[in-house]
Design a protein around this motif. Structure first.
Motif, PDB file in Angstrom:
ATOM      1  N   UNK A   1       0.829  -1.206   0.000  1.00 15.03           N
ATOM      2  CA  UNK A   1       0.000   0.000   0.000  1.00 15.03           C
ATOM      3  C   UNK A   1       0.855   1.244   0.000  1.00 15.03           C
ATOM      4  N   UNK A   2       0.260   2.350  -0.343  1.00 11.19           N
ATOM      5  CA  UNK A   2       0.965   3.627  -0.352  1.00 11.19           C
ATOM      6  C   UNK A   2       1.867   3.763  -1.563  1.00 11.19           C
ATOM      7  N   UNK A   3       2.996   4.458  -1.374  1.00 10.49           N
ATOM      8  CA  UNK A   3       3.922   4.718  -2.475  1.00 10.49           C
ATOM      9  C   UNK A   3       4.519   3.443  -3.042  1.00 10.49           C
ATOM     10  N   UNK A   4       4.634   2.399  -2.205  1.00  8.54           N
ATOM     11  CA  UNK A   4       5.188   1.129  -2.679  1.00  8.54           C
ATOM     12  C   UNK A   4       4.351   0.542  -3.809  1.00  8.54           C
ATOM     13  N   UNK A   5       3.046   0.804  -3.793  1.00  6.64           N
ATOM     14  CA  UNK A   5       2.146   0.232  -4.784  1.00  6.64           C
ATOM     15  C   UNK A   5       2.560   0.618  -6.199  1.00  6.64           C
ATOM     16  N   UNK A   6       2.914   1.878  -6.402  1.00  8.96           N
ATOM     17  CA  UNK A   6       3.291   2.354  -7.729  1.00  8.96           C
ATOM     18  C   UNK A   6       4.617   1.744  -8.165  1.00  8.96           C
ATOM     19  N   UNK A   7       5.576   1.679  -7.261  1.00 10.11           N
ATOM     20  CA  UNK A   7       6.903   1.201  -7.601  1.00 10.11           C
ATOM     21  C   UNK A   7       6.992  -0.326  -7.665  1.00 10.11           C
ATOM     22  N   UNK A   8       6.260  -0.997  -6.812  1.00  8.34           N
ATOM     23  CA  UNK A   8       6.415  -2.440  -6.687  1.00  8.34           C
ATOM     24  C   UNK A   8       5.034  -3.073  -6.503  1.00  8.34           C
ATOM     25  N   UNK A   9       4.347  -3.310  -7.598  1.00  7.31           N
ATOM     26  CA  UNK A   9       2.974  -3.804  -7.542  1.00  7.31           C
ATOM     27  C   UNK A   9       2.952  -5.329  -7.427  1.00  7.31           C
ATOM     28  N   UNK A  10       3.554  -5.839  -6.362  1.00  9.65           N
ATOM     29  CA  UNK A  10       3.674  -7.266  -6.133  1.00  9.65           C
ATOM     30  C   UNK A  10       2.539  -7.737  -5.232  1.00  9.65           C
ATOM     31  N   UNK A  11       1.991  -8.906  -5.536  1.00  9.15           N
ATOM     32  CA  UNK A  11       0.948  -9.503  -4.709  1.00  9.15           C
ATOM     33  C   UNK A  11       1.521 -10.711  -3.982  1.00  9.15           C
ATOM     34  N   UNK A  12       1.047 -10.927  -2.774  1.00 11.00           N
ATOM     35  CA  UNK A  12       1.386 -12.130  -2.032  1.00 11.00           C
ATOM     36  C   UNK A  12       0.095 -12.906  -1.826  1.00 11.00           C
ATOM     37  N   UNK A  13       0.092 -14.164  -2.240  1.00 13.75           N
ATOM     38  CA  UNK A  13      -1.110 -14.989  -2.162  1.00 13.75           C
ATOM     39  C   UNK A  13      -0.899 -16.086  -1.125  1.00 13.75           C
ATOM     40  N   UNK A  14      -1.847 -16.178  -0.210  1.00 24.80           N
ATOM     41  CA  UNK A  14      -1.857 -17.235   0.790  1.00 24.80           C
ATOM     42  C   UNK A  14      -3.116 -18.059   0.572  1.00 24.80           C
ATOM     43  N   UNK A  15      -2.956 -19.367   0.441  1.00 22.04           N
ATOM     44  CA  UNK A  15      -4.085 -20.257   0.190  1.00 22.04           C
ATOM     45  C   UNK A  15      -4.167 -21.269   1.323  1.00 22.04           C
ATOM     46  N   UNK A  16      -5.357 -21.368   1.924  1.00 20.51           N
ATOM     47  CA  UNK A  16      -5.550 -22.303   3.034  1.00 20.51           C
ATOM     48  C   UNK A  16      -6.847 -23.072   2.840  1.00 20.51           C
ATOM     49  N   UNK A  17      -6.753 -24.381   2.910  1.00 18.52           N
ATOM     50  CA  UNK A  17      -7.930 -25.223   2.808  1.00 18.52           C
ATOM     51  C   UNK A  17      -8.475 -25.554   4.184  1.00 18.52           C
ATOM     52  N   UNK A  18      -9.789 -25.610   4.280  1.00 14.44           N
ATOM     53  CA  UNK A  18     -10.474 -25.965   5.517  1.00 14.44           C
ATOM     54  C   UNK A  18     -11.330 -27.192   5.234  1.00 14.44           C
ATOM     55  N   UNK A  19     -11.225 -28.211   6.076  1.00 13.94           N
ATOM     56  CA  UNK A  19     -12.072 -29.392   5.953  1.00 13.94           C
ATOM     57  C   UNK A  19     -11.392 -30.544   5.241  1.00 13.94           C
ATOM     58  N   UNK A  20     -12.088 -31.672   5.272  1.00 14.60           N
ATOM     59  CA  UNK A  20     -11.556 -32.922   4.716  1.00 14.60           C
ATOM     60  C   UNK A  20     -11.270 -32.821   3.220  1.00 14.60           C
ATOM     61  N   UNK A  21     -12.071 -32.079   2.483  1.00 15.55           N
ATOM     62  CA  UNK A  21     -11.891 -31.938   1.029  1.00 15.55           C
ATOM     63  C   UNK A  21     -10.483 -31.461   0.689  1.00 15.55           C
ATOM     64  N   UNK A  22      -9.954 -30.552   1.478  1.00 14.49           N
ATOM     65  CA  UNK A  22      -8.670 -29.938   1.153  1.00 14.49           C
ATOM     66  C   UNK A  22      -7.500 -30.517   1.932  1.00 14.49           C
ATOM     67  N   UNK A  23      -7.753 -31.452   2.836  1.00 19.70           N
ATOM     68  CA  UNK A  23      -6.709 -31.979   3.704  1.00 19.70           C
ATOM     69  C   UNK A  23      -5.544 -32.606   2.932  1.00 19.70           C
ATOM     70  N   UNK A  24      -5.816 -33.291   1.852  1.00 17.56           N
ATOM     71  CA  UNK A  24      -4.760 -33.993   1.112  1.00 17.56           C
ATOM     72  C   UNK A  24      -4.358 -33.279  -0.179  1.00 17.56           C
ATOM     73  N   UNK A  25      -4.850 -32.066  -0.396  1.00 15.73           N
ATOM     74  CA  UNK A  25      -4.556 -31.324  -1.632  1.00 15.73           C
ATOM     75  C   UNK A  25      -3.328 -30.440  -1.394  1.00 15.73           C
TER      76      UNK A  25
END
Length: 150
Positions: free
Chosen positions: A119-143
């Protein structure tokens, strides 16, 4: 974010609930667009902010994509009930932007995708995204979700 959506689409199946969280402009709708492309659905996947939800039927016999934007909805699941997401969920992939704290009760199995953005001035210079993915429940336990994060 589109590429993350394309990769994620390969893991999804009917009945999956995906919650997308992150600040304005983080790329939630762009990720949803990649999901739609990866699932092979009809119609342009755009922000459903003012219509709240859009259904994109499959062009290839796969699950439909139900794309919801809960940004303007203040309440929890009670306010979401009018959308009949519980009816759509078994045969569709339901993706909810701004859904955290609002739709978790729809399914014991769900995927949380958090997109961080400088956010802020960094957004213009470095528009990098960080993605965190978390599964909840049995469906995602082994993925293995590691290839989606970054």
């Amino acid at each position: 974010m589109r590429e993350v959506g394309l990769r994620l689409a390969g893991l999804l199946r009917p009945g999956d609930l995906v919650l997308l969280s992150g600040p304005l402009g983080a790329g939630k709708t762009t990720l949803a667009r990649g999901l739609g492309e990866g699932l092979g659905v009809r119609g342009a996947v755009t922000s459903p902010t003012f219509v709240i939800a859009r259904v994109h039927p499959s062009l290839s016999g796969g699950p439909a994509l139900v794309h919801v934007d809960a940004y303007r909805l203040g309440g929890g699941l009670d306010e979401m009930e009018d959308l009949d997401l519980d009816v759509s969920l078994p045969e569709s992939v339901v993706v909810v932007e701004w859904g955290e704290g609002k739709v978790e009760e729809l399914s014991e199995d769900r995927l949380h995708v958090l997109i961080g953005r400088a956010e802020g001035e960094e957004t213009v210079e470095n528009d990098v995204r960080e993605v965190t993915v978390a599964g909840v429940g049995a469906r995602w336990a082994a993925v293995d979700l590691a290839p989606l994060a970054g």
